[in-house]
Design a protein around this motif. Sequence first.
Motif: not given
Length: 94
Positions: A13-18, A67-73, A77-81
């Motif tokens: 996601p960060m690669m797409d952002f950049l 989307q990246v901000a929501k993902f990082l927030k 624990s739940t984001g990896a799955d």
Amino acid sequence: MQLNDKWQGLCWPMMDFLRCVTAALIYFVISITAVAKYSDGSYKAAGVFGFFATIVFAVDFYLIFNQVAKFLKQGDSTGADETTAHRAEGRWLP
């Protein structure tokens, strides 16, 4: 090419952002150059289309940033799955 499966150490996601940020900057600089340096009509048209492409990449940049901000927030624990499940579906972020 399934690069996300081959290179799992990268934050895709960060690669797409950049990618969006660099594309918007490159299109903006080239459009400014085309409009300011040349007086031919075709260069003016290319500059206008370049500005349109800049706007499209900027909107994509904004959406990916949210989307990246929501993902990082969410936390790890739940984001990896969820990230693994969305990768299998072809989407990057929830």
